[in-house]
Write an enzyme that holds these catalytic residues in place. Structure first.
Site, PDB file in Angstrom:
ATOM      1  N   SER A   7       0.851  -1.195   0.000  1.00 43.28           N
ATOM      2  CA  SER A   7       0.000   0.000   0.000  1.00 43.28           C
ATOM      3  C   SER A   7       0.885   1.242   0.000  1.00 43.28           C
ATOM      4  O   SER A   7       1.649   1.467   0.954  1.00 43.28           O
ATOM      5  CB  SER A   7      -0.885   0.033   1.249  1.00 43.28           C
ATOM      6  OG  SER A   7      -1.438   1.320   1.396  1.00 43.28           O
ATOM      7  N   ASP A  34      -4.448   3.625  -1.937  1.00 43.64           N
ATOM      8  CA  ASP A  34      -5.531   4.052  -1.039  1.00 43.64           C
ATOM      9  C   ASP A  34      -5.940   5.481  -1.342  1.00 43.64           C
ATOM     10  O   ASP A  34      -5.155   6.404  -1.143  1.00 43.64           O
ATOM     11  CB  ASP A  34      -5.065   3.954   0.421  1.00 43.64           C
ATOM     12  CG  ASP A  34      -5.083   2.525   0.920  1.00 43.64           C
ATOM     13  OD1 ASP A  34      -4.086   2.089   1.527  1.00 43.64           O
ATOM     14  OD2 ASP A  34      -6.078   1.835   0.676  1.00 43.64           O
ATOM     15  N   GLY A 142      -8.583   4.712   6.955  1.00 41.32           N
ATOM     16  CA  GLY A 142      -8.194   6.122   7.030  1.00 41.32           C
ATOM     17  C   GLY A 142      -6.725   6.334   7.277  1.00 41.32           C
ATOM     18  O   GLY A 142      -6.144   7.322   6.833  1.00 41.32           O
ATOM     19  N   PHE A 143      -6.079   5.381   7.958  1.00 35.92           N
ATOM     20  CA  PHE A 143      -4.676   5.601   8.303  1.00 35.92           C
ATOM     21  C   PHE A 143      -3.886   4.295   8.264  1.00 35.92           C
ATOM     22  O   PHE A 143      -4.425   3.233   8.573  1.00 35.92           O
ATOM     23  CB  PHE A 143      -4.568   6.219   9.717  1.00 35.92           C
ATOM     24  CG  PHE A 143      -5.234   7.551   9.831  1.00 35.92           C
ATOM     25  CD1 PHE A 143      -6.564   7.636  10.213  1.00 35.92           C
ATOM     26  CD2 PHE A 143      -4.555   8.725   9.491  1.00 35.92           C
ATOM     27  CE1 PHE A 143      -7.212   8.864  10.284  1.00 35.92           C
ATOM     28  CE2 PHE A 143      -5.189   9.963   9.560  1.00 35.92           C
ATOM     29  CZ  PHE A 143      -6.523  10.031   9.952  1.00 35.92           C
ATOM     30  N   GLY A 144      -2.622   4.386   7.885  1.00 37.08           N
ATOM     31  CA  GLY A 144      -1.752   3.222   7.965  1.00 37.08           C
ATOM     32  C   GLY A 144      -1.195   3.111   9.377  1.00 37.08           C
ATOM     33  O   GLY A 144      -1.422   3.971  10.229  1.00 37.08           O
ATOM     34  N   GLY A 145      -0.485   2.009   9.636  1.00 34.33           N
ATOM     35  CA  GLY A 145       0.211   1.860  10.902  1.00 34.33           C
ATOM     36  C   GLY A 145      -0.671   1.538  12.097  1.00 34.33           C
ATOM     37  O   GLY A 145      -0.234   1.651  13.247  1.00 34.33           O
ATOM     38  N   ASP A 171      -6.739  -5.755   4.567  1.00 33.05           N
ATOM     39  CA  ASP A 171      -6.026  -4.480   4.512  1.00 33.05           C
ATOM     40  C   ASP A 171      -6.031  -3.833   5.893  1.00 33.05           C
ATOM     41  O   ASP A 171      -7.096  -3.503   6.422  1.00 33.05           O
ATOM     42  CB  ASP A 171      -6.757  -3.576   3.499  1.00 33.05           C
ATOM     43  CG  ASP A 171      -6.155  -2.210   3.348  1.00 33.05           C
ATOM     44  OD1 ASP A 171      -6.638  -1.471   2.485  1.00 33.05           O
ATOM     45  OD2 ASP A 171      -5.216  -1.855   4.085  1.00 33.05           O
ATOM     46  N   GLY A 172      -4.793  -3.713   6.457  1.00 30.62           N
ATOM     47  CA  GLY A 172      -4.706  -2.983   7.723  1.00 30.62           C
ATOM     48  C   GLY A 172      -4.034  -3.781   8.808  1.00 30.62           C
ATOM     49  O   GLY A 172      -4.608  -4.763   9.298  1.00 30.62           O
ATOM     50  N   GLY A 193       1.257  -2.208   4.172  1.00 32.61           N
ATOM     51  CA  GLY A 193       1.862  -0.881   4.033  1.00 32.61           C
ATOM     52  C   GLY A 193       3.097  -0.753   4.900  1.00 32.61           C
ATOM     53  O   GLY A 193       4.213  -1.027   4.470  1.00 32.61           O
TER      54      GLY A 193
HETATM   55  C1  DX5 Z   1      -6.380   2.197   5.859  1.00 27.59           C
HETATM   56  C2  DX5 Z   1      -5.362   1.872   4.799  1.00 27.59           C
HETATM   57  C3  DX5 Z   1      -4.252   1.038   5.421  1.00 27.59           C
HETATM   58  C4  DX5 Z   1      -3.096   0.784   4.504  1.00 27.59           C
HETATM   59  C5  DX5 Z   1      -2.198  -0.309   5.044  1.00 27.59           C
HETATM   60  O1  DX5 Z   1      -7.402   2.958   5.303  1.00 27.59           O
HETATM   61  O2  DX5 Z   1      -5.995   1.173   3.738  1.00 27.59           O
HETATM   62  O3  DX5 Z   1      -4.831  -0.177   5.831  1.00 27.59           O
HETATM   63  O4  DX5 Z   1      -3.562   0.403   3.274  1.00 27.59           O
HETATM   64  O5  DX5 Z   1      -1.772   0.108   6.265  1.00 27.59           O
HETATM   65  P1  DX5 Z   1      -0.716  -0.690   7.183  1.00 27.59           P
HETATM   66  O6  DX5 Z   1      -0.233  -1.903   6.424  1.00 27.59           O
HETATM   67  O7  DX5 Z   1       0.363   0.315   7.415  1.00 27.59           O
HETATM   68  O8  DX5 Z   1      -1.507  -1.052   8.396  1.00 27.59           O
HETATM   69 ZN    ZN Z   2      -6.624   0.078   1.230  1.00 31.23          ZN
END
Ligand code: DX5
Ligand code: ZN
Length: 218
Positions: A7, A34, A142-145, A171-172, A193
């Protein structure tokens, strides 16, 4: 074999080409983009122009575009024209997901449907025949990590029990600890990601996540 989709939300925004090239050389299968509209989710990210630039620079890398936006019907044509191979919308949009999924397919892209953590699989059963892929969010979008939500695991079984034969993507919060839990339940595509973009050895990590096999291009 499990497909790996890094991602780009977790890439260095000042060195996107460098980071994507590193993932491509490490053997990723897709690239996950994303897209966030600062309304459906409280964040803003990439546009069609980023998709267009990525497709021009990496024409052989399927772009897996995840639209976290309220009105995807207003943008799917532009993302398809920019080079998206797959376009995934959310089940929770205010409009009509069935119509948007059919439009995506009509544009020659693979349609996908994503579920927020609080959305049960039962909400999307009538839409499954329109989907090539279902994206199970394992964090609040909405956010990675963020941290992986293990209580999302049963959704994979529920999808298969409901007879869904398409691809299941998650994803996530995916990393070397959480991907095996998903693979054991038949995950087809892992969106990763932070774990990958912060890894010194992304190729090794992808092999680990695949269970030592080799990824196949979609
Ligand atoms: C959330 C994003 C994240 C991203 C991956 O909206 O879609 O999930 O793609 O994030 P990581 O792998 O950093 O949790
Ligand atoms: Zn995604």
């Amino acid at each position: 074999m499990l497909l790996i989709a890094p991602s780009i939300l977790a890439a260095d925004p000042l060195n996107l080409e460098r980071d994507v090239l590193r993932m491509a050389e490490a053997g990723c299968d897709w690239l996950h983009v994303d897209v966030m509209d600062a309304h459906f989710v409280p964040n803003l990210s990439f546009s069609m122009e980023t998709v267009r630039a990525l497709h021009r620079r990496f024409p052989d890398l399927p772009l897996d575009v995840h639209l976290m936006m309220d009105n995807p019907e207003n943008y799917v044509e532009r993302f398809a024209e920019a080079g998206a191979a797959r376009i995934t919308i959310h089940a929770e949009i205010p409009g009509n997901p069935a119509a948007v999924l059919q439009t995506i397919r009509g544009l020659g892209c693979r349609p996908g449907l994503s579920l927020k953590p609080r959305t049960p699989v039962t909400d999307i059963l009538p839409l499954l025949p329109l989907c090539d892929l279902v994206l199970v969010m394992t964090v609040e979008p909405g956010f990675g990590g963020q941290s992986f939500m293990a209580d999302m695991l049963p959704k994979l079984d529920q999808l298969r029990t409901a007879g869904f034969s398409g691809l299941i993507e998650a994803d996530g919060g995916l990393d070397e600890e959480t991907v095996p839990l998903l693979r054991a339940r038949g995950l087809d595509v892992a969106v990763v990601g932070t774990a990958l973009f912060h890894s010194a050895e992304p190729g090794r990590m992808m092999e680990e996540m695949r269970g030592k096999g080799t990824g196949h291009k979609a």
